[in-house]
Design a protein around this motif. Sequence first.
Motif, PDB file in Angstrom:
ATOM      1  N   ARG A   1       3.989  10.220  -6.976  1.00 15.81           N
ATOM      2  CA  ARG A   1       4.907  10.536  -8.085  1.00 15.81           C
ATOM      3  C   ARG A   1       4.135  10.837  -9.364  1.00 15.81           C
ATOM      4  NH1 ARG A   1       9.445   5.937  -6.885  1.00 15.81           N
ATOM      5  NH2 ARG A   1      10.500   7.083  -5.226  1.00 15.81           N
ATOM      6  N   LYS A   2       3.086  10.071  -9.614  1.00 14.83           N
ATOM      7  CA  LYS A   2       2.277  10.285 -10.815  1.00 14.83           C
ATOM      8  C   LYS A   2       1.594  11.653 -10.761  1.00 14.83           C
ATOM      9  CE  LYS A   2      -1.421   8.160 -13.508  1.00 14.83           C
ATOM     10  NZ  LYS A   2      -2.387   7.067 -13.563  1.00 14.83           N
ATOM     11  N   ARG A   3       1.008  11.993  -9.599  1.00 12.52           N
ATOM     12  CA  ARG A   3       0.376  13.316  -9.454  1.00 12.52           C
ATOM     13  C   ARG A   3       1.407  14.439  -9.584  1.00 12.52           C
ATOM     14  NH1 ARG A   3      -2.654  13.508  -4.126  1.00 12.52           N
ATOM     15  NH2 ARG A   3      -1.792  11.467  -3.762  1.00 12.52           N
ATOM     16  N   HIS A   4       2.589  14.218  -9.011  1.00 12.98           N
ATOM     17  CA  HIS A   4       3.638  15.227  -9.106  1.00 12.98           C
ATOM     18  C   HIS A   4       4.061  15.452 -10.553  1.00 12.98           C
ATOM     19  CE1 HIS A   4       6.989  17.673  -7.846  1.00 12.98           C
ATOM     20  NE2 HIS A   4       7.833  16.897  -8.516  1.00 12.98           N
TER      21      HIS A   4
ATOM     22  N   ARG B   1       0.834  -1.208   0.000  1.00 12.57           N
ATOM     23  CA  ARG B   1       0.000   0.000   0.000  1.00 12.57           C
ATOM     24  C   ARG B   1       0.867   1.255   0.000  1.00 12.57           C
ATOM     25  NH1 ARG B   1      -3.062  -0.583   4.865  1.00 12.57           N
ATOM     26  NH2 ARG B   1      -2.967  -2.820   4.766  1.00 12.57           N
ATOM     27  N   MET B   2       1.918   1.249   0.793  1.00 15.56           N
ATOM     28  CA  MET B   2       2.808   2.400   0.845  1.00 15.56           C
ATOM     29  C   MET B   2       3.481   2.599  -0.510  1.00 15.56           C
ATOM     30  SD  MET B   2       6.089   3.302   3.279  1.00 15.56           S
ATOM     31  CE  MET B   2       5.383   2.472   4.653  1.00 15.56           C
ATOM     32  N   HIS B   3       3.902   1.518  -1.127  1.00  9.42           N
ATOM     33  CA  HIS B   3       4.532   1.598  -2.440  1.00  9.42           C
ATOM     34  C   HIS B   3       3.560   2.175  -3.467  1.00  9.42           C
ATOM     35  CE1 HIS B   3       7.349   0.667  -5.612  1.00  9.42           C
ATOM     36  NE2 HIS B   3       6.407  -0.009  -6.264  1.00  9.42           N
ATOM     37  N   ARG B   4       2.283   1.712  -3.420  1.00  7.79           N
ATOM     38  CA  ARG B   4       1.275   2.249  -4.335  1.00  7.79           C
ATOM     39  C   ARG B   4       1.010   3.726  -4.078  1.00  7.79           C
ATOM     40  NH1 ARG B   4      -3.214  -1.370  -3.239  1.00  7.79           N
ATOM     41  NH2 ARG B   4      -1.895  -3.178  -3.076  1.00  7.79           N
ATOM     42  N   SER B   5       0.957   4.119  -2.814  1.00  4.94           N
ATOM     43  CA  SER B   5       0.698   5.526  -2.511  1.00  4.94           C
ATOM     44  C   SER B   5       1.867   6.402  -2.962  1.00  4.94           C
ATOM     45  CB  SER B   5       0.411   5.727  -1.030  1.00  4.94           C
ATOM     46  OG  SER B   5       1.559   5.459  -0.264  1.00  4.94           O
ATOM     47  N   ILE B   6       3.080   5.888  -2.812  1.00  7.72           N
ATOM     48  CA  ILE B   6       4.250   6.641  -3.305  1.00  7.72           C
ATOM     49  C   ILE B   6       4.196   6.768  -4.816  1.00  7.72           C
ATOM     50  CG2 ILE B   6       6.760   6.559  -3.566  1.00  7.72           C
ATOM     51  CD1 ILE B   6       6.884   5.383  -0.745  1.00  7.72           C
ATOM     52  N   GLU B   7       3.831   5.699  -5.500  1.00  6.38           N
ATOM     53  CA  GLU B   7       3.691   5.753  -6.963  1.00  6.38           C
ATOM     54  C   GLU B   7       2.600   6.733  -7.369  1.00  6.38           C
ATOM     55  OE1 GLU B   7       5.492   4.480  -9.476  1.00  6.38           O
ATOM     56  OE2 GLU B   7       6.886   3.881  -7.891  1.00  6.38           O
ATOM     57  N   ASP B   8       1.495   6.740  -6.628  1.00  4.60           N
ATOM     58  CA  ASP B   8       0.422   7.698  -6.919  1.00  4.60           C
ATOM     59  C   ASP B   8       0.903   9.133  -6.724  1.00  4.60           C
ATOM     60  OD1 ASP B   8      -1.309   5.648  -7.522  1.00  4.60           O
ATOM     61  OD2 ASP B   8      -2.286   5.638  -5.534  1.00  4.60           O
TER      62      ASP B   8
ATOM     63  N   GLN C   1       2.184  14.944 -13.194  1.00 11.02           N
ATOM     64  CA  GLN C   1       1.072  15.634 -13.861  1.00 11.02           C
ATOM     65  C   GLN C   1       1.070  17.115 -13.502  1.00 11.02           C
ATOM     66  OE1 GLN C   1      -2.309  13.372 -12.545  1.00 11.02           O
ATOM     67  NE2 GLN C   1      -2.224  11.957 -14.299  1.00 11.02           N
ATOM     68  N   GLU C   2       1.325  17.438 -12.228  1.00  9.76           N
ATOM     69  CA  GLU C   2       1.384  18.847 -11.831  1.00  9.76           C
ATOM     70  C   GLU C   2       2.513  19.567 -12.554  1.00  9.76           C
ATOM     71  OE1 GLU C   2       1.519  19.737  -7.700  1.00  9.76           O
ATOM     72  OE2 GLU C   2      -0.196  18.439  -7.239  1.00  9.76           O
ATOM     73  N   LEU C   3       3.661  18.933 -12.667  1.00  7.34           N
ATOM     74  CA  LEU C   3       4.779  19.562 -13.373  1.00  7.34           C
ATOM     75  C   LEU C   3       4.489  19.757 -14.855  1.00  7.34           C
ATOM     76  CD1 LEU C   3       7.943  17.915 -11.791  1.00  7.34           C
ATOM     77  CD2 LEU C   3       7.095  20.231 -11.478  1.00  7.34           C
ATOM     78  N   GLU C   4       3.775  18.815 -15.453  1.00  6.11           N
ATOM     79  CA  GLU C   4       3.420  18.965 -16.862  1.00  6.11           C
ATOM     80  C   GLU C   4       2.429  20.103 -17.060  1.00  6.11           C
ATOM     81  OE1 GLU C   4       2.021  15.175 -18.167  1.00  6.11           O
ATOM     82  OE2 GLU C   4       4.001  14.242 -18.021  1.00  6.11           O
ATOM     83  N   ASN C   5       1.540  20.310 -16.087  1.00  3.99           N
ATOM     84  CA  ASN C   5       0.534  21.372 -16.186  1.00  3.99           C
ATOM     85  C   ASN C   5       1.041  22.714 -15.676  1.00  3.99           C
ATOM     86  OD1 ASN C   5      -1.307  19.543 -17.215  1.00  3.99           O
ATOM     87  ND2 ASN C   5      -2.105  19.013 -15.194  1.00  3.99           N
ATOM     88  N   LEU C   6       2.225  22.747 -15.094  1.00  5.94           N
ATOM     89  CA  LEU C   6       2.773  23.972 -14.528  1.00  5.94           C
ATOM     90  C   LEU C   6       3.431  24.797 -15.630  1.00  5.94           C
ATOM     91  CD1 LEU C   6       3.346  25.521 -11.872  1.00  5.94           C
ATOM     92  CD2 LEU C   6       5.537  24.348 -11.845  1.00  5.94           C
ATOM     93  N   THR C   7       2.783  25.877 -16.009  1.00  6.58           N
ATOM     94  CA  THR C   7       3.360  26.800 -16.989  1.00  6.58           C
ATOM     95  C   THR C   7       3.195  28.209 -16.468  1.00  6.58           C
ATOM     96  OG1 THR C   7       1.303  27.078 -18.228  1.00  6.58           O
ATOM     97  CG2 THR C   7       2.769  25.283 -18.921  1.00  6.58           C
ATOM     98  N   LEU C   8       3.884  29.118 -17.090  1.00  6.57           N
ATOM     99  CA  LEU C   8       3.811  30.516 -16.667  1.00  6.57           C
ATOM    100  C   LEU C   8       2.428  31.101 -16.918  1.00  6.57           C
ATOM    101  CD1 LEU C   8       5.581  32.666 -15.423  1.00  6.57           C
ATOM    102  CD2 LEU C   8       6.275  33.350 -17.686  1.00  6.57           C
ATOM    103  N   THR C   9       1.735  30.617 -17.934  1.00  8.52           N
ATOM    104  CA  THR C   9       0.407  31.163 -18.240  1.00  8.52           C
ATOM    105  C   THR C   9      -0.683  30.564 -17.365  1.00  8.52           C
ATOM    106  OG1 THR C   9       0.167  29.522 -19.988  1.00  8.52           O
ATOM    107  CG2 THR C   9       0.982  31.693 -20.628  1.00  8.52           C
ATOM    108  N   THR C  10      -0.542  29.291 -16.961  1.00  8.50           N
ATOM    109  CA  THR C  10      -1.601  28.674 -16.159  1.00  8.50           C
ATOM    110  C   THR C  10      -1.452  28.974 -14.672  1.00  8.50           C
ATOM    111  OG1 THR C  10      -0.371  26.602 -16.001  1.00  8.50           O
ATOM    112  CG2 THR C  10      -1.995  26.793 -17.781  1.00  8.50           C
TER     113      THR C  10
END
Length: 128
Positions: free
Chosen positions: A21-24, A12-19, A26-35
């Motif tokens: 990382r996945k959210r992080h 469970r801990m491994h899955r939560s860490i993977e989740d 996605q946030e980095l991909e959506n992080l732009t100067l305009t958004t």
Amino acid sequence: MGSSKRVTSSQRMHRSIEDLRKRHRQELENLTLTTRPFKTLRLFILAIFEYFKQSIFYLFAKGGWLLLLNTLIATLGILLVTIEGPHEKHVEEVSRYVRFGLWWIVLGVASSIGLGSSYGAVNWKIII
């Protein structure tokens, strides 16, 4: 039985860490100067600060104290030259001494490579 619970909690801990990382990602991909300009600017400033801090630590580890001392002396010299005040005549006198010393150093270097000897002058006349 106790070990099977440990394995499932570990999974469970491994899955939560993977989740996370996945959210992080996605946030980095959506992080732009305009958004998200403020968060982008904040992260940029933090990254610059971290890079500056690592650079300073690296310089100190590699003999940066000498570099720091030279930088402080150069900064003090620049301030003394640019700020007006009663110290100007002393700064001008030191400047004349430094220029005089540098002139003789340049003459010594020029002489050591053959530009100050009569033999060098003769060779230059032949070439020209």
